[in-house]
Design a protein around this motif. Structure first.
Motif, mmCIF file in Angstrom:
data_model
loop_
_atom_site.group_PDB
_atom_site.id
_atom_site.type_symbol
_atom_site.label_atom_id
_atom_site.label_comp_id
_atom_site.label_asym_id
_atom_site.label_seq_id
_atom_site.Cartn_x
_atom_site.Cartn_y
_atom_site.Cartn_z
ATOM 1 N N SER A 182 7.004 9.584 2.217
ATOM 2 C CA SER A 182 5.723 10.139 1.785
ATOM 3 C C SER A 182 5.393 11.457 2.467
ATOM 4 O O SER A 182 4.411 12.084 2.125
ATOM 5 C CB SER A 182 4.595 9.142 2.059
ATOM 6 O OG SER A 182 4.465 8.910 3.439
ATOM 7 N N SER A 237 0.826 -1.207 0.000
ATOM 8 C CA SER A 237 0.000 0.000 0.000
ATOM 9 C C SER A 237 0.861 1.257 0.000
ATOM 10 O O SER A 237 0.587 2.223 -0.722
ATOM 11 C CB SER A 237 -0.925 -0.022 1.222
ATOM 12 O OG SER A 237 -1.671 1.174 1.307
ATOM 13 N N ARG A 278 4.532 5.820 -5.364
ATOM 14 C CA ARG A 278 4.618 5.927 -6.829
ATOM 15 C C ARG A 278 3.588 6.898 -7.376
ATOM 16 O O ARG A 278 3.858 7.627 -8.328
ATOM 17 C CB ARG A 278 4.497 4.543 -7.454
ATOM 18 C CG ARG A 278 5.677 3.647 -7.079
ATOM 19 C CD ARG A 278 5.686 2.293 -7.738
ATOM 20 N NE ARG A 278 6.775 1.491 -7.184
ATOM 21 C CZ ARG A 278 8.060 1.637 -7.511
ATOM 22 N NH1 ARG A 278 8.407 2.544 -8.415
ATOM 23 N NH2 ARG A 278 8.994 0.881 -6.966
ATOM 24 N N ALA A 279 2.416 6.930 -6.779
ATOM 25 C CA ALA A 279 1.396 7.875 -7.218
ATOM 26 C C ALA A 279 1.842 9.313 -6.974
ATOM 27 O O ALA A 279 1.565 10.208 -7.770
ATOM 28 C CB ALA A 279 0.086 7.604 -6.489
ATOM 29 N N LYS A 280 2.564 9.525 -5.871
ATOM 30 C CA LYS A 280 2.979 10.883 -5.520
ATOM 31 C C LYS A 280 4.213 11.334 -6.284
ATOM 32 O O LYS A 280 4.302 12.483 -6.719
ATOM 33 C CB LYS A 280 3.236 10.971 -4.022
ATOM 34 C CG LYS A 280 3.629 12.372 -3.557
ATOM 35 C CD LYS A 280 3.673 12.476 -2.055
ATOM 36 C CE LYS A 280 3.967 13.906 -1.621
ATOM 37 N NZ LYS A 280 3.955 14.063 -0.143
ATOM 38 N N TYR A 281 5.201 10.442 -6.436
ATOM 39 C CA TYR A 281 6.515 10.857 -6.927
ATOM 40 C C TYR A 281 6.868 10.386 -8.330
ATOM 41 O O TYR A 281 7.725 10.989 -8.975
ATOM 42 C CB TYR A 281 7.614 10.356 -5.975
ATOM 43 C CG TYR A 281 7.608 11.010 -4.632
ATOM 44 C CD1 TYR A 281 7.957 12.347 -4.484
ATOM 45 C CD2 TYR A 281 7.261 10.293 -3.493
ATOM 46 C CE1 TYR A 281 7.960 12.952 -3.242
ATOM 47 C CE2 TYR A 281 7.253 10.883 -2.244
ATOM 48 C CZ TYR A 281 7.607 12.220 -2.127
ATOM 49 O OH TYR A 281 7.602 12.812 -0.899
ATOM 50 N N GLN A 282 6.253 9.334 -8.829
ATOM 51 C CA GLN A 282 6.776 8.739 -10.058
ATOM 52 C C GLN A 282 6.603 9.646 -11.269
ATOM 53 O O GLN A 282 7.386 9.586 -12.201
ATOM 54 C CB GLN A 282 6.123 7.383 -10.330
ATOM 55 C CG GLN A 282 7.008 6.476 -11.169
ATOM 56 C CD GLN A 282 6.586 5.027 -11.099
ATOM 57 O OE1 GLN A 282 5.410 4.712 -11.272
ATOM 58 N NE2 GLN A 282 7.511 4.138 -10.828
ATOM 59 N N GLY A 283 5.604 10.492 -11.245
ATOM 60 C CA GLY A 283 5.411 11.398 -12.369
ATOM 61 C C GLY A 283 6.259 12.634 -12.315
ATOM 62 O O GLY A 283 6.224 13.465 -13.224
ATOM 63 N N SER A 284 7.040 12.806 -11.248
ATOM 64 C CA SER A 284 7.858 14.007 -11.100
ATOM 65 C C SER A 284 9.280 13.731 -11.551
ATOM 66 O O SER A 284 9.687 12.597 -11.747
ATOM 67 C CB SER A 284 7.868 14.456 -9.629
ATOM 68 O OG SER A 284 8.669 13.580 -8.865
ATOM 69 N N ASP A 296 3.919 1.500 -1.107
ATOM 70 C CA ASP A 296 4.588 1.597 -2.404
ATOM 71 C C ASP A 296 3.675 2.240 -3.440
ATOM 72 O O ASP A 296 4.116 3.085 -4.234
ATOM 73 C CB ASP A 296 5.014 0.200 -2.871
ATOM 74 C CG ASP A 296 5.821 0.251 -4.153
ATOM 75 O OD1 ASP A 296 7.009 0.616 -4.102
ATOM 76 O OD2 ASP A 296 5.249 -0.061 -5.225
ATOM 77 N N ARG A 297 2.403 1.882 -3.422
ATOM 78 C CA ARG A 297 1.458 2.489 -4.370
ATOM 79 C C ARG A 297 1.330 3.990 -4.136
ATOM 80 O O ARG A 297 1.300 4.779 -5.089
ATOM 81 C CB ARG A 297 0.084 1.818 -4.250
ATOM 82 C CG ARG A 297 0.018 0.417 -4.846
ATOM 83 C CD ARG A 297 -1.411 -0.070 -4.974
ATOM 84 N NE ARG A 297 -2.050 -0.238 -3.663
ATOM 85 C CZ ARG A 297 -2.011 -1.360 -2.967
ATOM 86 N NH1 ARG A 297 -1.349 -2.421 -3.442
ATOM 87 N NH2 ARG A 297 -2.623 -1.452 -1.798
ATOM 88 N N ARG A 298 1.270 4.387 -2.875
ATOM 89 C CA ARG A 298 1.167 5.821 -2.578
ATOM 90 C C ARG A 298 2.420 6.565 -2.993
ATOM 91 O O ARG A 298 2.352 7.678 -3.528
ATOM 92 C CB ARG A 298 0.909 6.031 -1.083
ATOM 93 C CG ARG A 298 -0.502 5.742 -0.657
ATOM 94 C CD ARG A 298 -0.871 6.461 0.630
ATOM 95 N NE ARG A 298 -0.010 6.122 1.751
ATOM 96 C CZ ARG A 298 0.803 6.992 2.358
ATOM 97 N NH1 ARG A 298 0.917 8.235 1.907
ATOM 98 N NH2 ARG A 298 1.535 6.621 3.388
#
Length: 207
Positions: free
Chosen positions: A206, A178, A184-190, A180-182
Motif C-alpha cells: 500500500s 481492512s 483493492r480500493a487503491k489498485y484494483q481499478g488500475s 485487503d479493502r484498502r
C-alpha cells in the motif's frame, strides 16, 4: 523466516545513533531521504495513472545505490538519526529496492536490530520481511504483498494464515481484511502490471 546469510560478518554492523550523529549532517540526510521518497511516490503514482513505468526503474536504481552507500557509511538510518519521517522514507526506499534482493536482506537484518533498539517501527520490519520472503520464493508472514492487476489482483501465499491477524497485530498493522479493502480500493481499478525481478510482476504494497 527470511533466508539467513552464512556469515554475520558479511552484514554491515548496526551503529548506535549517538555514534552516527557526529559523522554526518543529519538535516541534510533527512532532507535527501524526503526528496528521494517523494520521487519514488511520483514515479509510482504515474505508473498507476498511465499503466506505464516511465522512469520508475531509474528512480529505484538510483535510490537503491544511494541508500546502500548511506547504510555502508552510517548504518541504518533510524528514528534517532533522521527522525520518524526520515526513518519512514528510508524504509520506503529499501522496500522498493527489488532489483537488489541481497541488499534488502542485509537491510532486513539491520532493521531487526533497529526495531529491537526502539529505533524503527515494527511495521517497517513486517513489510520488509514479507518483501524478502517473496523475493526468495517463500510464503510471507504478514500478508502485505499482492500481485496481479485489476480483478486478478491477489494476495501472495501466506504462512499459517489462521494466525495472520495475530502476527499483524504484533507488528502494529491493521487486520488483513481492512488492509485487503484498502489495497483493492487503491489498485484494483488500475492496469498496474510492471516488470520486476526476473520478469515477474513487481509486488505491490500500500506504500
Amino acid at each position: 523466516m527470511p533466508p539467513c546469510r552464512s556469515s554475520r560478518s558479511e552484514i554491515t554492523t548496526y551503529r548506535e545513533p549517538e555514534d552516527t550523529v557526529a559523522s554526518c549532517d543529519v538535516p541534510d540526510l533527512a532532507a535527501d531521504l524526503r526528496r528521494r521518497a517523494e520521487a519514488d511516490r511520483r514515479a509510482r503514482n504515474e505508473l498507476l495513472r498511465t499503466g506505464r513505468p516511465g522512469d520508475l526503474f531509474e528512480v529505484d536504481a538510483e535510490n537503491t545505490m544511494w541508500l546502500k552507500a548511506i547504510v555502508a557509511e552510517h548504518g541504518w538510518p533510524g528514528v534517532a538519526l533522521v527522525g520518524e519521517q526520515g526513518a519512514d522514507d528510508a524504509w520506503l526506499l529499501v522496500q522498493h529496492a527489488d532489483r537488489d534482493p541481497e541488499f534488502q536482506l542485509e537491510a532486513l537484518e539491520l532493521l531487526q536490530i533497529a526495531v529491537d533498539a526502539h529505533d524503527a517501527p515494527a511495521r517497517h520490519l513486517a513489510c520488509l520481511t514479507d518483501r524478502v520472503l517473496v523475493a526468495f520464493d517463500q510464503p510471507q508472514l504478514y500478508g502485505t504483498q499482492y500481485t496481479g492487476e485489476g480483478a486478478g489482483m491477489h494476495l501472495l501465499p501466506v504462512h499459517d494464515p489462521e494466525r495472520l491477524d495475530e502476527r499483524r497485530a504484533s507488528a502494529g498493522l491493521e487486520t488483513a481484511a481492512s488492509y485487503d479493502r484498502r489495497m483493492r480500493a487503491k489498485y484494483q481499478g488500475s492496469s498496474l502490471r510492471t516488470e520486476g525481478r526476473d520478469g515477474a510482476d513487481r509486488h505491490m504494497t500500500s506504500r
